[in-house]
Scaffold this motif. Structure first.
Motif, PDB file in Angstrom:
ATOM      1  N   ARG A   2      68.693  72.088 -42.908  1.00  0.00           N
ATOM      2  CA  ARG A   2      68.827  70.752 -42.561  1.00  0.00           C
ATOM      3  C   ARG A   2      69.016  69.780 -43.643  1.00  0.00           C
ATOM      4  O   ARG A   2      69.415  68.737 -43.602  1.00  0.00           O
ATOM      5  CB  ARG A   2      67.612  70.256 -41.655  1.00  0.00           C
ATOM      6  CG  ARG A   2      67.656  71.126 -40.316  1.00  0.00           C
ATOM      7  CD  ARG A   2      66.354  70.830 -39.625  1.00  0.00           C
ATOM      8  NE  ARG A   2      66.218  71.466 -38.340  1.00  0.00           N
ATOM      9  CZ  ARG A   2      65.302  71.402 -37.448  1.00  0.00           C
ATOM     10  NH1 ARG A   2      64.249  70.881 -37.648  1.00  0.00           N
ATOM     11  NH2 ARG A   2      65.355  72.139 -36.331  1.00  0.00           N
ATOM     12  N   GLU A   4      70.580  70.354 -46.392  1.00  0.00           N
ATOM     13  CA  GLU A   4      71.858  70.352 -47.037  1.00  0.00           C
ATOM     14  C   GLU A   4      72.957  69.625 -46.107  1.00  0.00           C
ATOM     15  O   GLU A   4      73.756  69.003 -46.545  1.00  0.00           O
ATOM     16  CB  GLU A   4      72.381  71.649 -47.162  1.00  0.00           C
ATOM     17  CG  GLU A   4      71.583  72.588 -48.148  1.00  0.00           C
ATOM     18  CD  GLU A   4      71.703  73.971 -48.436  1.00  0.00           C
ATOM     19  OE1 GLU A   4      72.492  74.428 -47.396  1.00  0.00           O
ATOM     20  OE2 GLU A   4      71.185  74.671 -49.226  1.00  0.00           O
ATOM     21  N   ALA A   5      72.499  69.314 -44.876  1.00  0.00           N
ATOM     22  CA  ALA A   5      73.426  68.807 -43.924  1.00  0.00           C
ATOM     23  C   ALA A   5      73.200  67.086 -43.906  1.00  0.00           C
ATOM     24  O   ALA A   5      74.058  66.383 -43.396  1.00  0.00           O
ATOM     25  CB  ALA A   5      73.086  69.124 -42.528  1.00  0.00           C
ATOM     26  N   THR A   7      73.717  63.435 -44.929  1.00  0.00           N
ATOM     27  CA  THR A   7      74.918  62.690 -45.594  1.00  0.00           C
ATOM     28  C   THR A   7      74.468  61.122 -45.900  1.00  0.00           C
ATOM     29  O   THR A   7      75.224  60.550 -46.428  1.00  0.00           O
ATOM     30  CB  THR A   7      76.112  62.905 -44.700  1.00  0.00           C
ATOM     31  OG1 THR A   7      75.869  62.271 -43.231  1.00  0.00           O
ATOM     32  CG2 THR A   7      76.526  64.241 -44.632  1.00  0.00           C
TER      33      THR A   7
END
Length: 123
Positions: A2, A4-5, A7
């Motif tokens: 989560r 790394e996702a 933005t």
């Protein structure tokens, strides 16, 4: 994962505030004293590690650690006090939960309840 996702800049800026000391990944400056809201949240996160926990505190639902970052990322909420903590007003709970579930997350909502009052019976 989560993390790394993520933005959104507001969510990414809080990654360094996460702490590996508990399942919430929340750095609790007050320590993990029993009976506190954060201690409750840590205990519940141990049981429901795969869910975003929203815990009612007065007129708000609050989230800590990674869950707070997910609120910032998917519901567009602002972090509280520059920490890995975020929340929404009670009136916005459904919209916030909808944003999270639309992102494929599962939400657990905790309500505040008053302690039961002892009945007094006259004999």
């Amino acid at each position: 994962s989560r993390l790394e996702a993520l933005t959104r800049p507001a969510a990414l800026s809080l990654v360094s505030a996460l702490s590996p000391n508990n399942p919430l990944l929340f750095e609790n400056r007050a320590g993990n004293r029993e009976g506190t809201l954060v201690a409750f949240a840590v205990a519940e996160k141990e049981v429901h590690a795969d869910k975003v926990l929203l815990i009612r505190c007065g007129d708000f639902y609050e989230a800590y650690g990674l869950d707070a970052l997910l609120l910032v990322e998917h519901a567009g909420l602002n972090p509280m006090a520059g920490r890995a903590r975020a929340g929404c007003p009670v009136a916005n709970l459904q919209a916030t939960a909808d944003c999270l579930t639309s992102a494929g997350l599962t939400v657990a909502v905790y309500e505040e309840v008053e302690p039961a009052r002892q009945a007094t019976v006259g004999l």
